[in-house]
Write a protein that holds these residues in place. Structure first.
Motif, PDB file in Angstrom:
ATOM      1  N   LEU A 195     -11.917  11.585  25.846  1.00 44.17           N
ATOM      2  CA  LEU A 195     -10.236  11.269  26.445  1.00 44.17           C
ATOM      3  C   LEU A 195      -9.411  12.434  25.886  1.00 44.17           C
ATOM      4  O   LEU A 195      -9.502  12.648  24.683  1.00 44.17           O
ATOM      5  CB  LEU A 195      -9.881   9.882  25.991  1.00 44.17           C
ATOM      6  CG  LEU A 195     -10.493   8.620  26.383  1.00 44.17           C
ATOM      7  CD1 LEU A 195      -9.933   7.645  25.784  1.00 44.17           C
ATOM      8  CD2 LEU A 195     -10.243   8.807  28.022  1.00 44.17           C
ATOM      9  N   THR A 196      -8.684  12.833  26.627  1.00 44.71           N
ATOM     10  CA  THR A 196      -7.478  13.787  26.328  1.00 44.71           C
ATOM     11  C   THR A 196      -6.095  13.721  26.939  1.00 44.71           C
ATOM     12  O   THR A 196      -6.141  13.109  28.225  1.00 44.71           O
ATOM     13  CB  THR A 196      -7.921  15.152  26.389  1.00 44.71           C
ATOM     14  OG1 THR A 196      -8.342  15.455  27.995  1.00 44.71           O
ATOM     15  CG2 THR A 196      -9.112  15.736  25.792  1.00 44.71           C
ATOM     16  N   PRO A 197      -5.054  13.662  26.494  1.00 45.28           N
ATOM     17  CA  PRO A 197      -3.955  13.472  26.907  1.00 45.28           C
ATOM     18  C   PRO A 197      -3.620  14.162  28.256  1.00 45.28           C
ATOM     19  O   PRO A 197      -3.841  15.463  28.066  1.00 45.28           O
ATOM     20  CB  PRO A 197      -2.660  13.816  26.014  1.00 45.28           C
ATOM     21  CG  PRO A 197      -3.471  13.527  24.446  1.00 45.28           C
ATOM     22  CD  PRO A 197      -4.847  13.812  24.839  1.00 45.28           C
ATOM     23  N   ALA A 198      -3.052  13.733  29.173  1.00 49.25           N
ATOM     24  CA  ALA A 198      -2.930  14.455  30.360  1.00 49.25           C
ATOM     25  C   ALA A 198      -1.373  14.956  30.407  1.00 49.25           C
ATOM     26  O   ALA A 198      -0.621  14.968  29.468  1.00 49.25           O
ATOM     27  CB  ALA A 198      -2.785  13.110  31.718  1.00 49.25           C
ATOM     28  N   ASP A 199      -1.077  15.762  31.359  1.00 44.65           N
ATOM     29  CA  ASP A 199       0.133  16.290  31.509  1.00 44.65           C
ATOM     30  C   ASP A 199       0.900  15.857  33.053  1.00 44.65           C
ATOM     31  O   ASP A 199       0.553  16.236  34.052  1.00 44.65           O
ATOM     32  CB  ASP A 199       0.156  18.103  31.497  1.00 44.65           C
ATOM     33  CG  ASP A 199       1.298  18.738  31.798  1.00 44.65           C
ATOM     34  OD1 ASP A 199       2.361  18.064  31.277  1.00 44.65           O
ATOM     35  OD2 ASP A 199       1.292  19.890  32.031  1.00 44.65           O
ATOM     36  N   PRO A 200       1.995  15.065  32.638  1.00 42.29           N
ATOM     37  CA  PRO A 200       2.546  14.377  31.492  1.00 42.29           C
ATOM     38  C   PRO A 200       1.622  13.421  30.751  1.00 42.29           C
ATOM     39  O   PRO A 200       0.744  12.867  31.262  1.00 42.29           O
ATOM     40  CB  PRO A 200       3.976  13.969  31.835  1.00 42.29           C
ATOM     41  CG  PRO A 200       3.639  13.566  33.149  1.00 42.29           C
ATOM     42  CD  PRO A 200       2.656  14.627  33.661  1.00 42.29           C
ATOM     43  N   PRO A 201       1.692  13.347  29.509  1.00 45.72           N
ATOM     44  CA  PRO A 201       1.096  12.265  28.951  1.00 45.72           C
ATOM     45  C   PRO A 201       1.352  10.754  28.846  1.00 45.72           C
ATOM     46  O   PRO A 201       0.644   9.910  28.567  1.00 45.72           O
ATOM     47  CB  PRO A 201       1.032  12.692  27.352  1.00 45.72           C
ATOM     48  CG  PRO A 201       2.356  13.214  27.112  1.00 45.72           C
ATOM     49  CD  PRO A 201       2.672  13.996  28.550  1.00 45.72           C
TER      50      PRO A 201
END
Length: 366
Positions: free
Chosen positions: A196-202
């Motif tokens: 899992l990695t933060p999306a843009d925007p998170p």
């Protein structure tokens, strides 16, 4: 619209997750016949600690549960369990159990490719991903993300409380409703590696004090909806490739209701025309019609759940019946769904099950 008779030849196992206090001992099962709307009495499918929320593998052969406890096998934090389903007799066999990597895991989902299980840890305020092995069992957590922050409610929002993890229909994004932060946090999922990695925007913010609890995508994938526990509302979003734009917030309650109320579950009808939410306090299912063009909600009405504290309800896969689970009374009541109007009609049938929290339909083979 799904053909009304599509599943009339099918019979379902209904698996029911519980809190194992009082008489409850684990996951229960009943049979449901959608041709008649009849739900059998329950029997214990497997003993396990507080399997509060359940999720089915896409192949239908493995059932996953959280174990919503603060300590498991002497270690801090809850657990996640995998069970093999015998589709002919409904029996569950434990494959394995792993640490949830956080206290109070309360929600679980499986990514559409069947490679990753995702869990929301309410107590810890974190989300975790777990790789699915070839036999359906779980590997140790491959990704754990700790949420940070707080919001305005003096008791319920002093810190993060992840309450749901929901996949985007394309399987690329994870949306985590955090009741403590008034946010839907958004992650990209690298499913083959369980990362899992933060999306843009998170994240997307909700109104202060809303308390987003559960989250559901429209069948089209273009809209999504959050049911908000602390201010008794539903928020509608436009969705595009992992991004949410708020378009509406609407009450779950009648104008004249006075008293405490805590909405819990939210679901879209399989035909995409109606949204349902449960009210604990008003003890009802709220029904909205969904605009096909812009995703906005219009109130249809409220149906009493025939049991207090409807923590969960499930819609039978063909969309002809809704089963409402009363956590407090220990009952499940059966409602027929008017597929044209969205309204619910109580069939008169209620069964007993101790402390029901969640239910899942699995097609039976015999």
């Amino acid at each position: 619209d799904v053909s009304e008779n599509e599943n009339m030849g099918s019979r379902y196992w209904v698996y029911i997750g519980t809190y194992t206090r009082d008489e409850a001992r684990g996951i229960y099962r009943a049979t449901f016949d959608p041709s008649t709307g009849s739900l059998s009495e329950v029997e214990l499918a497997v003993e396990t600690d507080s399997p509060a929320f359940l999720a089915l593998h896409p192949d239908g052969n493995v059932l996953y549960s959280v174990n919503e406890v603060s300590q498991l096998q002497g270690e801090e934090g809850g657990g996640v369990s995998a069970f093999r389903i015998n589709p002919s007799n409904g029996e569950l066999t434990l494959l394995n159990q792993v640490s949830a990597k956080g206290a109070g895991p309360c929600h679980i989902t499986v990514d559409p490719s069947g490679q990753t299980v995702l869990v929301a840890n309410y107590g810890a305020g974190s989300v975790a991903a777990f790789p699915i092995q070839a036999d359906g069992s779980l590997g140790a957590a491959s990704s754990v993300i700790q949420h940070e922050g707080s919001s305005v409610h003096p008791r319920r929002q002093q810190g993060p409380h992840a309450h749901a993890v929901v996949m985007s229909p394309d399987g690329n994004y994870v949306f985590a409703a955090d009741l403590g932060l008034d946010q839907i946090l958004i992650y990209q999922l690298d499913s083959p590696n369980g990362r899992l990695t933060p999306a843009d925007p998170p994240a997307t913010n909700l109104a202060p004090g809303a308390g987003p609890r559960h989250f559901a995508f429209h069948t089209s994938g273009q809209f999504a909806y959050s049911i908000n526990e602390l201010d008794s509302t539903v928020t509608a979003f436009r969705h595009d490739t992992g991004k949410l734009e708020t378009i509406q917030t609407i009450s779950t309650l009648p104008d004249d209701f006075e008293g405490e109320n805590y909405p819990s579950e939210i679901m879209i009808h399989p035909n995409g025309r109606f949204l349902y939410g449960s009210n604990r306090g008003h003890d009802s299912i709220v029904i909205y019609e969904i605009s096909e063009s812009d995703g906005l909600l219009t109130l249809v009405g409220h149906e009493p759940t025939r049991g207090p504290t409807p923590r969960y309800f499930g819609i039978e896969p063909a969309g002809s019946y809704l089963l409402s689970a009363s956590q407090q009374e220990g009952t499940i009541s059966v409602f027929e769904i008017d597929r044209d109007e969205g309204t619910l009609h109580f069939t008169g049938q209620t069964i007993n099950v101790p402390t029901p929290v969640c239910l899942v339909f699995v097609e039976a083979t015999s």
